[in-house]
Design an enzyme around this catalytic site. Structure first.
Site, PDB file in Angstrom:
ATOM      1  N   GLN A  42       0.807  -1.222   0.000  1.00 33.30           N
ATOM      2  CA  GLN A  42       0.000   0.000   0.000  1.00 33.30           C
ATOM      3  C   GLN A  42       0.840   1.271   0.000  1.00 33.30           C
ATOM      4  O   GLN A  42       0.339   2.352  -0.281  1.00 33.30           O
ATOM      5  CB  GLN A  42      -0.926  -0.019   1.224  1.00 33.30           C
ATOM      6  CG  GLN A  42      -1.905  -1.170   1.174  1.00 33.30           C
ATOM      7  CD  GLN A  42      -2.736  -1.287   2.429  1.00 33.30           C
ATOM      8  OE1 GLN A  42      -2.338  -1.921   3.393  1.00 33.30           O
ATOM      9  NE2 GLN A  42      -3.914  -0.685   2.433  1.00 33.30           N
ATOM     10  N   ASN A 184      -1.128 -10.037   9.655  1.00 32.77           N
ATOM     11  CA  ASN A 184      -2.050  -8.930   9.831  1.00 32.77           C
ATOM     12  C   ASN A 184      -3.494  -9.422   9.910  1.00 32.77           C
ATOM     13  O   ASN A 184      -3.942 -10.177   9.053  1.00 32.77           O
ATOM     14  CB  ASN A 184      -1.908  -7.965   8.648  1.00 32.77           C
ATOM     15  CG  ASN A 184      -2.812  -6.765   8.781  1.00 32.77           C
ATOM     16  OD1 ASN A 184      -2.749  -6.044   9.776  1.00 32.77           O
ATOM     17  ND2 ASN A 184      -3.678  -6.568   7.808  1.00 32.77           N
ATOM     18  N   GLU A 185      -4.192  -8.970  10.912  1.00 29.73           N
ATOM     19  CA  GLU A 185      -5.609  -9.291  11.156  1.00 29.73           C
ATOM     20  C   GLU A 185      -6.028 -10.654  10.599  1.00 29.73           C
ATOM     21  O   GLU A 185      -6.876 -10.766   9.720  1.00 29.73           O
ATOM     22  CB  GLU A 185      -6.540  -8.178  10.660  1.00 29.73           C
ATOM     23  CG  GLU A 185      -6.350  -7.719   9.233  1.00 29.73           C
ATOM     24  CD  GLU A 185      -7.245  -6.526   8.850  1.00 29.73           C
ATOM     25  OE1 GLU A 185      -7.917  -5.971   9.727  1.00 29.73           O
ATOM     26  OE2 GLU A 185      -7.260  -6.173   7.661  1.00 29.73           O
ATOM     27  N   TYR A 327     -11.714  -0.769  14.246  1.00 27.72           N
ATOM     28  CA  TYR A 327     -12.291   0.403  13.583  1.00 27.72           C
ATOM     29  C   TYR A 327     -13.663   0.796  14.096  1.00 27.72           C
ATOM     30  O   TYR A 327     -14.004   1.959  14.133  1.00 27.72           O
ATOM     31  CB  TYR A 327     -12.371   0.175  12.064  1.00 27.72           C
ATOM     32  CG  TYR A 327     -11.000   0.209  11.422  1.00 27.72           C
ATOM     33  CD1 TYR A 327     -10.432   1.415  11.059  1.00 27.72           C
ATOM     34  CD2 TYR A 327     -10.273  -0.952  11.231  1.00 27.72           C
ATOM     35  CE1 TYR A 327      -9.155   1.470  10.514  1.00 27.72           C
ATOM     36  CE2 TYR A 327      -8.993  -0.910  10.682  1.00 27.72           C
ATOM     37  CZ  TYR A 327      -8.442   0.301  10.323  1.00 27.72           C
ATOM     38  OH  TYR A 327      -7.191   0.360   9.794  1.00 27.72           O
ATOM     39  N   GLU A 395      -3.966  -0.929  14.447  1.00 24.04           N
ATOM     40  CA  GLU A 395      -4.631  -0.054  13.476  1.00 24.04           C
ATOM     41  C   GLU A 395      -5.868   0.516  14.143  1.00 24.04           C
ATOM     42  O   GLU A 395      -6.625  -0.211  14.771  1.00 24.04           O
ATOM     43  CB  GLU A 395      -5.089  -0.810  12.218  1.00 24.04           C
ATOM     44  CG  GLU A 395      -3.976  -1.242  11.316  1.00 24.04           C
ATOM     45  CD  GLU A 395      -4.476  -1.971  10.049  1.00 24.04           C
ATOM     46  OE1 GLU A 395      -5.640  -1.785   9.641  1.00 24.04           O
ATOM     47  OE2 GLU A 395      -3.672  -2.735   9.479  1.00 24.04           O
TER      48      GLU A 395
END
Ligand SMILES: *[C@@H]1O[C@H](CO)[C@@H](O)[C@H](O)[C@H]1NC(C)=O
Ligand SMILES: *[C@@H]1O[C@H](CO)[C@@H](O)[C@H](O)[C@H]1NC(C)=O
Ligand SMILES: *[C@@H]1O[C@H](CO)[C@@H](O)[C@H](O)[C@H]1NC(C)=O
Ligand SMILES: *[C@@H]1O[C@H](CO)[C@@H](O)[C@H](O)[C@H]1NC(C)=O
Ligand SMILES: *[C@@H]1O[C@H](CO)[C@@H](O)[C@H](O)[C@H]1NC(C)=O
Ligand SMILES: *[C@@H]1O[C@H](CO)[C@@H](O)[C@H](O)[C@H]1NC(C)=O
Length: 505
Positions: A42, A184-185, A327, A395
């Site tokens: 990214q 990651n996640e 989030y 995050e």
């Protein structure tokens, strides 16, 4: 990240929160780390430079007539500039990931010297500015060659290849990197990519995607199982070969939605417990206690892989900390999940979970609404049910339309609310170790490309130089870290300084 709309934000509940909390950096432990995050595909660009080969993410971005990460933020060439931005902001830590195919182009075997040099330089640059690197080994960019050879995460061969990749990273970077996240996640990676077919996973045909390469009702759990085993294998290698000398720690990260019963009925409470078992327990129970939650075993039967005794021993205790990707919050109700899979024999993760989730935010607005009480709930749950593990929030942030104003006040309010929530959790005994805003700068986002971004720095993606400009959030975060603003009172002043162009970092 950010594929949440697929899972059914159907009903908007307007929730009035007044969550103002005054705090300063010094309210947090001194060794707590405040940082910001990116990931390799990214941020880096330079996808075919200096020996890097394609990952499944390159392949998938190129099969659609849309955007891709070929250049992204051009972080590969501009890393020194970005480290300077971080240093000026007062950032204490930077989370990034290593592109497997930049370091080991064939997925296994020879190391690419130029890839190695890039990461050594980046880490050196961070260290020389006093910024702690937090390295994610795997952030979705599986070598295409391994996908072609054996299907990636659905095959147990991934365990050996992932461990080999991790070995190179520990050996080459471990003197300067003390914080490692393996995957990651992992939870959402398994159910969204191998269940719902998002981006480059396998799946059964769904309402959204014509995807006939996989078998969602099995492969979600197989991929998840292999992730746990690959994580555990890398972790035991680290403990055996490196830890005594390098003294770092290694953890797995999970996607963590805040969960709250929709009503106070017994049924909704039970559904919420089930959702906790599926969303947290699926990975955390094995990591802390060595086996899957009973609830999942009962519901999934033979579709849930089984740990051998030896595997269970290896997985148990393999995560020195839990990484949380958070989030937003949802309400859970005891109704069947939305019908995603047309064939009645195909079951998806949410159908298995047997609960219907409803956004707790305000879906009339584009940004995620801050629901900081949801994060407090997660942290309390982890404290009580998983022996109060050390936790990093890896995050947290909110999207805005990429070309919206640099004055990103909703993002400031969001981050402020969550930092306040974290402080409440610390005061109530949670073992919190760090917090990373997603993201440092605008990135190529996984489902939305360049249209939506999370950065504290704006990146002009039309500009060949990929110019970076600080948003209001960069000034706010910096003011908080340096102790130069009163986070609760100075937002208006910060805004007017910002509009007048008189702010500097
Ligand atoms: C939802 O949006 C409205 C209008 O933008 C706003 O007034 C309200 O505070 C929002 N609710 C939450 C939970 O943020
Ligand atoms: C790709 O998108 C561009 C711009 O939207 C369009 O002009 C072009 O025809 C598209 N190409 C294909 C192969 O669909
Ligand atoms: C899947 O393919 C079929 C046949 O080509 C088509 O009718 C259908 O609209 C497609 N569905 C999606 C979600 O793209
Ligand atoms: C604080 O911790 C105590 C003890 O673990 C727990 O009983 C209580 O519910 C927690 N408070 C909140 C607001 O989570
Ligand atoms: C982005 O860069 C392009 C090309 O250099 C320039 O024309 C445009 O004005 C820039 N946009 C912004 C918002 O700075
Ligand atoms: C705004 O700018 C003034 C004048 O430069 C400065 O004194 C003040 O500290 C700034 N306030 C904030 C919150 O940045």
């Amino acid at each position: 990240m950010k594929h949440f709309y697929l899972f059914s934000i159907i009903l908007a509940i307007v929730l009035v929160t007044s969550y103002i909390d005054a705090f300063t950096r010094t309210d947090f432990p001194e060794d707590f780390l405040f940082g910001a995050a990116t990931s390799a595909y990214q941020w880096e660009g330079a996808v075919d430079e200096d020996g890097r080969t394609p990952s499944v993410w390159d392949t998938s971005s190129h099969c659609h007539n849309g955007s891709n990460g070929d250049i992204a933020c051009d972080g590969y060439h501009k890393y020194k500039e970005d480290v300077k931005l971080m240093a000026n902001m007062g950032l204490e830590a930077f989370r990034f990931s290593i592109s497997w195919t930049r370091l080991i182009p064939n997925g296994r075997g020879p190391i690419n010297p130029k890839g190695l040099l890039f990461y050594k330089n980046l880490i050196k640059e961070l260290r020389s500015h006093g910024i702690e690197p937090h390295v994610t080994l795997y952030h979705y960019d599986l070598p295409q060659s391994l996908e072609d050879e054996y299907g990636g995460w659905i095959n147990r061969k991934i365990i050996e290849d992932f461990t080999g990749f991790a070995d190179v990273c520990f050996r080459e970077f471990g003197d300067d990197v003390k914080l490692w996240t393996t995957i990651n996640e992992a939870t959402i990676f398994a159910f969204a990519f191998y269940g719902e077919g998002i981006k480059f996973g396998h799946c059964s045909p769904t309402k959204y995607i014509n995807c006939s390469t996989g078998n969602s009702c099995m492969e979600t759990y197989i991929a998840g199982h292999n992730m746990l085993l690959a994580h555990a294998s890398a972790s035991s290698l680290y403990k055996l070969k490196y830890k005594s000398k390098q003294r770092g720690s290694i953890g797995l990260s999970i996607f963590a939605l805040g969960l709250s019963p929709y009503t106070n009925s017994k049924d909704d409470e039970i559904a919420t417990e089930r959702a906790k078992a599926f969303l947290f327990g699926w990975m955390l129970k094995p990591l802390v206690y060595g086996d899957y939650p009973d609830e999942m075993k009962r519901i999934l039967g033979s579709r849930l892989p089984v740990f051998s005794e030896e595997e269970s021993e290896q997985v148990k205790g393999s995560s020195d900390f839990v990484g949380i990707i958070h989030y937003t919050t949802v309400y859970v109700t005891n109704r069947p999940a939305p019908y995603i899979f047309p064939s009645s024999t195909n079951k998806g993760f949410f159908t298995d979970m047997g609960a219907y989730i409803i956004s707790a935010g305000n879906s009339s607005s584009f940004e995620f609404d801050a629901t900081p009480w949801g994060l407090e709930g997660i942290l309390e749950h982890l404290k009580q049910s998983y022996n109060n593990p050390p936790i990093y929030i890896l995050e947290n942030g909110t999207p805005m339309k990429h070309d919206s104003m640099l004055q990103d006040t909703p993002r400031v309010e969001y981050i402020q609310a969550y930092i306040g929530a974290m402080l409440n959790a610390i005061k109530n005994g949670s073992d919190m170790r760090g917090y990373f805003v997603w993201s440092l700068i605008d990135l190529y986002e996984i489902t939305v490309g360049y249209t939506t971004s999370f950065g504290m720095y704006y990146v002009n993606f039309s500009d060949p130089g990929r110019k970076r400009s600080p948003k209001l959030s960069a000034f706010w975060y910096s003011g908080f870290l340096k102790g130069t603003i009163d986070v609760a009172k100075d937002i208006t002043q910060l805004q007017s300084n910002f509009s007048a162009g008189s702010s500097s970092l």
